[in-house]
Design a protein around this motif. Structure first.
Motif, short mmCIF file in Angstrom:
data_model
loop_
_atom_site.label_atom_id
_atom_site.label_comp_id
_atom_site.label_asym_id
_atom_site.label_seq_id
_atom_site.Cartn_x
_atom_site.Cartn_y
_atom_site.Cartn_z
N ALA A 167 1.01 -10.09 18.86
CA ALA A 167 1.29 -11.20 19.78
C ALA A 167 2.61 -10.98 20.50
O ALA A 167 2.72 -11.22 21.71
CB ALA A 167 1.31 -12.52 19.01
N PHE A 168 3.63 -10.52 19.79
CA PHE A 168 4.93 -10.27 20.40
C PHE A 168 4.81 -9.25 21.53
O PHE A 168 5.32 -9.46 22.64
CB PHE A 168 5.93 -9.78 19.35
CG PHE A 168 7.30 -9.52 19.89
CD1 PHE A 168 8.21 -10.56 20.05
CD2 PHE A 168 7.69 -8.24 20.23
CE1 PHE A 168 9.47 -10.33 20.57
CE2 PHE A 168 8.96 -7.99 20.74
CZ PHE A 168 9.85 -9.04 20.91
N ILE A 173 -2.06 -19.85 8.54
CA ILE A 173 -1.07 -20.10 9.58
C ILE A 173 -1.45 -19.25 10.78
O ILE A 173 -1.70 -18.05 10.65
CB ILE A 173 0.35 -19.73 9.09
CG1 ILE A 173 0.73 -20.60 7.90
CG2 ILE A 173 1.36 -19.87 10.22
CD1 ILE A 173 1.95 -20.13 7.16
N ASN A 174 -1.49 -19.85 11.95
CA ASN A 174 -1.82 -19.12 13.17
C ASN A 174 -0.58 -18.37 13.62
O ASN A 174 0.21 -18.86 14.42
CB ASN A 174 -2.30 -20.09 14.25
CG ASN A 174 -2.68 -19.39 15.53
OD1 ASN A 174 -2.37 -18.22 15.73
ND2 ASN A 174 -3.33 -20.11 16.41
N ASP A 175 -0.39 -17.16 13.12
CA ASP A 175 0.81 -16.37 13.41
C ASP A 175 0.92 -16.02 14.89
O ASP A 175 2.02 -16.03 15.45
CB ASP A 175 0.84 -15.11 12.55
CG ASP A 175 1.08 -15.44 11.09
OD1 ASP A 175 2.18 -15.90 10.78
OD2 ASP A 175 0.16 -15.24 10.29
N SER A 176 -0.18 -15.72 15.53
CA SER A 176 -0.15 -15.40 16.96
C SER A 176 0.26 -16.61 17.78
O SER A 176 1.08 -16.51 18.69
CB SER A 176 -1.52 -14.90 17.42
OG SER A 176 -1.86 -13.72 16.75
N GLY A 177 -0.30 -17.76 17.46
CA GLY A 177 0.04 -18.99 18.17
C GLY A 177 1.49 -19.40 17.95
O GLY A 177 2.16 -19.85 18.88
N VAL A 183 7.26 -19.61 19.96
CA VAL A 183 8.65 -19.14 19.84
C VAL A 183 9.07 -18.41 21.11
O VAL A 183 10.14 -18.68 21.68
CB VAL A 183 8.82 -18.23 18.60
CG1 VAL A 183 10.17 -17.54 18.60
CG2 VAL A 183 8.64 -19.04 17.32
N ILE A 184 8.24 -17.49 21.59
CA ILE A 184 8.56 -16.73 22.79
C ILE A 184 8.69 -17.66 23.99
O ILE A 184 9.64 -17.57 24.78
CB ILE A 184 7.50 -15.63 23.07
CG1 ILE A 184 7.46 -14.60 21.94
CG2 ILE A 184 7.74 -14.97 24.43
CD1 ILE A 184 8.70 -13.77 21.79
#
Length: 92
Positions: A56-57, A17-21, A26-27
């Motif tokens: 990423a956040f 899963i591309n967690d950063s993407g 979401v942001i």
């Protein structure tokens, strides 16, 4: 099947899963909805996917110059999450 990315030996099939993407989507969605103060509740800080999401956040918080951004670690404990949520101040 391994969830979270390939095993080092690549023997077990895996799902990545591309967690950063995902965090970026979401942001962006929250910003498009008018939010400028965003908090992220993470489970455990030492998990690989948590590290990717947190990175990423933080990056996106700077990129979009959010008024406020914060990260809380809950260790997947709903009581901690509830306490952290209640401790946040809301401004209009």
């Amino acid at each position: 099947m391994l969830a979270g990315g390939p095993a080092p030996d690549n023997i077990v099939p895996s799902l990545f899963i591309n967690d950063s993407g995902t965090m970026a989507k979401v942001i962006r969605h929250l910003i498009d909805a008018g939010h400028r103060r965003i908090a992220y509740f993470a489970g455990k800080r030492n998990l690989d996917y948590s590290k990717a999401r947190i990175s990423a956040f933080n990056e996106l918080s700077l990129k979009y110059a959010l008024e406020s951004s914060s990260i809380s670690y809950t260790d997947f404990n709903p009581d901690i999450a509830a306490e952290e949520t209640c401790s946040m101040t809301v401004s209009k």
